[in-house]
Enzyme design. Structure first.
Site, PDB file in Angstrom:
ATOM      1  N   ASN A   1       0.862  -1.184   0.000  1.00  0.00           N
ATOM      2  CA  ASN A   1       0.000   0.000   0.000  1.00  0.00           C
ATOM      3  C   ASN A   1       0.899   1.235   0.000  1.00  0.00           C
ATOM      4  OD1 ASN A   1      -1.786   2.062   0.500  1.00  0.00           O
ATOM      5  ND2 ASN A   1      -2.423   1.341   2.528  1.00  0.00           N
TER       6      ASN A   1
ATOM      7  N   LYS B   1       0.080   4.251  -0.248  1.00  0.00           N
ATOM      8  CA  LYS B   1      -0.582   5.437   0.332  1.00  0.00           C
ATOM      9  C   LYS B   1      -0.353   6.640  -0.595  1.00  0.00           C
ATOM     10  CE  LYS B   1      -0.204   3.213   4.776  1.00  0.00           C
ATOM     11  NZ  LYS B   1      -0.095   3.296   6.218  1.00  0.00           N
TER      12      LYS B   1
ATOM     13  N   HIS C   1      -9.451   1.031   5.225  1.00  0.00           N
ATOM     14  CA  HIS C   1      -8.172   1.290   5.909  1.00  0.00           C
ATOM     15  C   HIS C   1      -8.401   2.280   7.053  1.00  0.00           C
ATOM     16  CE1 HIS C   1      -4.068   2.500   6.666  1.00  0.00           C
ATOM     17  NE2 HIS C   1      -3.692   1.406   6.023  1.00  0.00           N
TER      18      HIS C   1
ATOM     19  N   GLU D   1      -6.789   4.739   8.010  1.00  0.00           N
ATOM     20  CA  GLU D   1      -6.592   6.155   7.645  1.00  0.00           C
ATOM     21  C   GLU D   1      -7.837   6.711   6.968  1.00  0.00           C
ATOM     22  OE1 GLU D   1      -2.943   5.466   5.536  1.00  0.00           O
ATOM     23  OE2 GLU D   1      -1.972   4.993   7.438  1.00  0.00           O
TER      24      GLU D   1
ATOM     25  N   GLU E   1      -5.006  -4.955  10.760  1.00  0.00           N
ATOM     26  CA  GLU E   1      -4.020  -3.891  10.899  1.00  0.00           C
ATOM     27  C   GLU E   1      -4.265  -3.163  12.217  1.00  0.00           C
ATOM     28  OE1 GLU E   1      -2.288  -2.706   6.781  1.00  0.00           O
ATOM     29  OE2 GLU E   1      -3.866  -1.317   7.318  1.00  0.00           O
TER      30      GLU E   1
ATOM     31  N   GLY F   1       2.774   2.432  10.800  1.00  0.00           N
ATOM     32  CA  GLY F   1       3.711   3.539  10.628  1.00  0.00           C
ATOM     33  C   GLY F   1       4.425   3.929  11.911  1.00  0.00           C
TER      34      GLY F   1
ATOM     35  N   SER G   1       3.754  -1.955  10.341  1.00  0.00           N
ATOM     36  CA  SER G   1       5.208  -2.011  10.539  1.00  0.00           C
ATOM     37  C   SER G   1       5.807  -3.375  10.211  1.00  0.00           C
ATOM     38  CB  SER G   1       5.575  -1.585  11.974  1.00  0.00           C
ATOM     39  OG  SER G   1       5.186  -0.250  12.191  1.00  0.00           O
TER      40      SER G   1
HETATM   41  P1  13P Z   1       3.168   0.477   7.662  1.00  0.00           P
HETATM   42  O1  13P Z   1       3.702  -0.808   7.079  1.00  0.00           O
HETATM   43  O2  13P Z   1       3.889   1.687   7.144  1.00  0.00           O
HETATM   44  O3  13P Z   1       3.094   0.406   9.148  1.00  0.00           O
HETATM   45  O4  13P Z   1       1.666   0.633   7.135  1.00  0.00           O
HETATM   46  C1  13P Z   1       0.820  -0.452   7.198  1.00  0.00           C
HETATM   47  C2  13P Z   1      -0.415  -0.124   6.451  1.00  0.00           C
HETATM   48  O5  13P Z   1      -1.146   0.778   6.812  1.00  0.00           O
HETATM   49  C3  13P Z   1      -0.694  -0.901   5.233  1.00  0.00           C
HETATM   50  O6  13P Z   1      -1.973  -0.654   4.768  1.00  0.00           O
END
Ligand code: 13P
Length: 254
Positions: free
Chosen positions: A9, A11, A97, A99, A169, A175, A215
């Site tokens: 992803n 983003k 997601h 976010e 997740e 992150g 992560s």
């Molecule tokens: P990170 O791997 O940067 O923690 O993000 C995970 C994520 O949100 C994948 O959709």
């Protein structure tokens, strides 16, 4: 056997030139080494979906979107419909997601509609669920995830639910560099599978791929992927570097 999947992803990262170069680097590295039966999915910003689908098709990986509209079509400025995204050769779509839930107010009711739209247009939804830190500290994480799945997934018919992928997740791991331990991931993945089995029977529960995200990196992927109910990963930051991403793909036992 369940499908094993590693999805990146991206983003909101990368310019067009950078995206093109990252896609070719991923394709090159995958051609050198990859476990044959692992599905690799790259989810760039929507602007690069067609490019990604073209390169993916020639290099045995798949393209995925990061979102679609819950509307079918019409006067929804700035939105992209499932049908439009599908017409760019897209196979997967990340939905729900954290976010999108946090910054764009997406609820499970809206996400359920998006899942329906994705399935209608033959794309595989990657449905994201997971608790925030406070919910885990208060030991409400199982309840939170169960509610999310019940609201967004359990309206589907048996044949539909087999066409979705679930990504666990934990929001506190996204992150932050704080990965869920393999035991924590396994415990929640087994729980998610038990929810699906309770609704649809164990054959369906056993058939669903459940990915871990948060992560995940080349250093911890192998141990996570060895867990019996972890069928792969949804990778954020580490998917922006071709070497790291392909190392994660190669973390599966061959
Ligand atoms: P990170 O791997 O940067 O923690 O993000 C995970 C994520 O949100 C994948 O959709």
């Amino acid at each position: 056997m369940r499908k094993r999947i590693v999805a990146g992803n991206w983003k909101m990262n990368k310019t067009f030139i950078e995206a093109e170069s990252l896609l070719f680097d991923i394709a090159d590295l995958l051609s050198e080494s990859r476990p044959k039966d692992v599905e690799v999915v790259v989810c760039p910003p929507a602007l690069y979906l067609e490019l990604t689908s073209d390169i993916a098709q020639q290099n045995d990986f798949k393209s995925g979107a990061q979102n679609i509209s819950h509307h079918a079509q019409g006067a929804y400025t700035g939105e992209l419909s499932a049908e439009m995204v599908k017409s760019a050769g897209v196979k997967y779509v990340i939905l729900g997601h954290s976010e999108r839930r946090l910054y764009f107010g997406e609820t499970d009711e809206v996400i359920a509609q998006k899942i329906d739209k994705a399935l209608k247009h033959d794309m595989t939804p990657i449905y994201c669920c997971g608790e925030v830190l406070e919910e885990r500290e208060e030991e409400r994480h199982f309840q939170v995830v169960s509610d999310q799945i019940n609201k967004a997934v359990c309206h589907l018919a048996d044949h539909e639910v087999r066409d979705i992928v679930i990504a666990y997740e934990p929001v506190w791991a996204i992150g932050t560099g704080k990965t869920a331990s393999p035991d924590q991931a396994q415990e929640m993945h087994a729980y998610i599978r038990s929810i699906i089995s309770a609704h649809y029977g164990s054959e369906t529960g056993d058939a669903i791929s459940i990915l871990y995200g948060g992560s995940c990196n080349p250093g911890n992927a192998a141990e996570l992927f060895q867990q019996p109910d972890v069928d792969g990963g949804l990778i954020g930051g580490a998917s922006l570097k071709a070497e790291d991403f392909v190392k994660i793909v190669n973390s599966f036992k061959k």
